[in-house]
Design a protein around this motif. Structure first.
Motif, mmCIF file in Angstrom:
data_model
loop_
_atom_site.group_PDB
_atom_site.id
_atom_site.type_symbol
_atom_site.label_atom_id
_atom_site.label_comp_id
_atom_site.label_asym_id
_atom_site.label_seq_id
_atom_site.Cartn_x
_atom_site.Cartn_y
_atom_site.Cartn_z
ATOM 1 N N LEU A 152 0.744 -1.158 0.482
ATOM 2 C CA LEU A 152 -0.003 -0.604 -0.192
ATOM 3 C C LEU A 152 0.892 0.990 -0.226
ATOM 4 N N ASN A 153 2.257 1.424 0.885
ATOM 5 C CA ASN A 153 2.689 2.893 0.849
ATOM 6 C C ASN A 153 4.388 2.002 1.025
ATOM 7 N N PRO A 154 4.819 1.257 0.241
ATOM 8 C CA PRO A 154 5.991 1.513 -0.224
ATOM 9 C C PRO A 154 6.994 2.884 -0.347
ATOM 10 N N ARG A 155 8.094 2.707 0.687
ATOM 11 C CA ARG A 155 8.792 3.592 0.991
ATOM 12 C C ARG A 155 10.013 3.064 1.747
ATOM 13 N N ILE A 156 11.623 4.165 1.096
ATOM 14 C CA ILE A 156 13.130 3.773 1.171
ATOM 15 C C ILE A 156 13.350 4.901 2.389
ATOM 16 N N GLY A 157 13.149 4.652 3.874
ATOM 17 C CA GLY A 157 12.951 5.334 4.581
ATOM 18 C C GLY A 157 12.372 5.856 5.430
ATOM 19 N N ASN A 158 12.029 7.400 5.401
ATOM 20 C CA ASN A 158 10.752 8.120 5.362
ATOM 21 C C ASN A 158 10.358 8.495 3.480
ATOM 22 N N PHE A 159 10.904 7.771 2.623
ATOM 23 C CA PHE A 159 10.586 8.467 1.000
ATOM 24 C C PHE A 159 9.723 7.469 0.734
ATOM 25 N N ASP A 218 -6.000 6.143 -4.687
ATOM 26 C CA ASP A 218 -5.423 5.998 -4.769
ATOM 27 C C ASP A 218 -4.282 6.113 -3.716
ATOM 28 N N ILE A 219 -4.263 6.966 -1.921
ATOM 29 C CA ILE A 219 -3.026 6.588 -1.529
ATOM 30 C C ILE A 219 -4.000 6.204 -0.545
ATOM 31 N N VAL A 220 -4.917 5.728 0.135
ATOM 32 C CA VAL A 220 -5.811 5.175 1.198
ATOM 33 C C VAL A 220 -5.912 3.532 0.954
ATOM 34 N N HIS A 221 -6.720 3.596 -0.160
ATOM 35 C CA HIS A 221 -6.914 2.128 -0.843
ATOM 36 C C HIS A 221 -5.737 1.527 -2.152
ATOM 37 N N ASP A 222 -5.042 1.684 -2.820
ATOM 38 C CA ASP A 222 -4.969 1.577 -4.391
ATOM 39 C C ASP A 222 -3.540 0.709 -3.561
ATOM 40 N N GLY A 223 -2.537 -0.315 -4.324
ATOM 41 C CA GLY A 223 -1.461 -0.733 -3.856
ATOM 42 C C GLY A 223 -0.539 0.143 -5.068
ATOM 43 N N PHE A 224 0.385 0.470 -4.710
ATOM 44 C CA PHE A 224 1.938 1.452 -6.111
ATOM 45 C C PHE A 224 2.464 -0.174 -6.725
#
Length: 415
Positions: free
Chosen positions: A176-183, A246-252
């Motif tokens: 849902l919210n892939p991050r590299i650190g805080n990015f 896009d942010i709340v529900h959808d995967g990236f």
């Protein structure tokens, strides 16, 4: 967009398999047609460029530089930091709200390049190679997102992107919210390089027209102005994206990666690239009517979205506390007055009016400039149907009562 629904999983899987091939080809086809003398969508065989026109060694360097610039601007301590909605594990992610700063800095750098005499009109000749490189980057990013998602904890996976089918999950996105650190990769791509890149492409088309005709046409100025307003509005109200699907529900996955990085800057700029080769002379009356239409669309779009965002964050805010609502079993309430008592999706209505205003400066001699209107209508009608299913499943009888109070979906008295 395609979603994982039990009753149409087969069609979703087919779409997830075909779209990663067909959509990039469609972008290249549309760009090629816009540059051809006839600009005909119906010509067969179509006028396609030679394969040599699809590559230029400068294109990947420009794209890499552009992404590096915006990654740097994303990390700058400008603006405020906002929290997203509550996640499955009860936490909230933090997001930098500095996209408008990035736009202003980008515009300033573009003006500096113009002052230095850099030929921004050369972007017209690089459109196809840039689109090819943006597509390649979308695939590379999507592969990284898919592979890295297997190291994500279960609570970090998207509701619909963890089916076990590799093609579908690659397309929709597992995390849902892939991050590299805080990015935050999804949030960064959503409103930064592609959306602001759209403005840059438009400006490049305007400068190409200046090179060819010693000045910019009124039609080109309107297209640039309207779309710059749209992008600036999105970035000025960047915090509102934190409550979107896009942010709340959808995967990236590939769906959003390609949409953000390739589809938006190169398909949405079709009107500007069309006008470079097919100039249109607009009269004062026509221009005034088009400006008025865009203004009405923008007013509906902005007011309805602002009302929704305020109500979601603080239902007791003075600007929305007096609006009539319907209680639901979830504890939330549904607006049945104000903009959301006019139709169920007034923001879509404003979006479509603006889409038409962006195409009208191109005249009526070709269908190509109206591709965006047709595509966007299909997209929003499909999205509206998806929203209907999800809201009915979530709110039950309260949603049925809302639909009785607000019978029209997008267009008052029509649909």
């Amino acid at each position: 967009y395609f979603r994982n629904k039990a009753d149409n999983h087969g069609s979703c899987l087919l779409g997830a398999s075909c779209i990663p091939v067909l959509l990039p080809l469609l972008v290249l086809f549309l760009l090629s047609v816009s540059r051809s003398p006839g600009a005909s969508l119906l010509q067969w065989p179509p006028q396609l460029p030679p394969t040599s026109a699809l590559w230029d060694p400068l294109a990947p360097l420009l794209l890499l530089g552009w992404f590096t610039l915006h990654a740097f601007l994303y990390l700058l301590p400008l603006g405020k930091v906002s929290e997203g909605l509550v996640l499955k594990n009860g936490t909230r992610l933090k997001y930098p709200i500095n996209g408008f700063h990035a736009l202003v800095i980008s515009v300033g750098l573009l003006l500096l390049l113009l002052w230095l005499g850099v030929p921004l009109g050369s972007l017209f000749d690089l459109l196809l190679p840039l689109a090819v490189c943006a597509t390649g980057l979308s695939f590379l990013l999507s592969f990284y997102l898919y592979i890295s998602s297997f190291w994500a904890p279960p609570h970090a996976l998207a509701p619909g992107g963890n089916t076990g089918n590799p093609l579908y999950d690659f397309f929709i996105g597992r995390e849902l919210n892939p991050r590299i650190g805080n990015f935050d990769l999804k949030y960064f791509c959503e409103l930064r390089p592609g959306l602001i890149g759209w403005v840059v492409v438009n400006l490049g088309m305007l400068m190409k027209e200046v090179e060819l005709r010693d000045g910019a046409s009124l039609a080109m100025l309107l297209v640039n102005g309207f779309q710059l307003l749209y992008v600036a509005d999105a970035l000025w109200n960047e915090e509102a994206v934190l409550t979107t699907m896009d942010i709340v529900h959808d995967g990236f996955g590939f769906m959003l990666a390609f949409g953000d990085l390739a589809w938006v800057p190169f398909a949405y700029s079709l009107q500007a690239s069309f006008l470079v080769v097919h100039p249109v002379e607009l009269g004062a009356a026509a221009a005034t009517a088009i400006v008025l239409l865009n203004g009405i669309g923008y007013y509906i779009f902005r007011k309805s979205n602002s009302q929704k965002n305020v109500f979601r964050r603080d239902p007791k805010h003075p600007s929305v506390s007096s609006l009539e609502t319907i209680a639901t079993a979830t504890g939330k309430r549904l607006l049945v007055s104000g903009w959301w008592g006019l139709v169920r999706h007034p923001n879509y209505l404003g979006d479509l009016l603006m889409a038409l205003a962006w195409s009208l400066p191109c005249g009526f001699s070709h269908l190509l400039p109206y591709f965006y209107v047709g595509y966007f209508t299909v997209l929003l009608v499909h999205r509206e149907a998806r929203d209907e299913r999800q809201c009915r499943a979530k709110y039950g009888q309260a949603w049925d009562a809302y639909c009785q109070r607000v019978p029209y979906r997008i267009f008052p008295y029509l649909y």
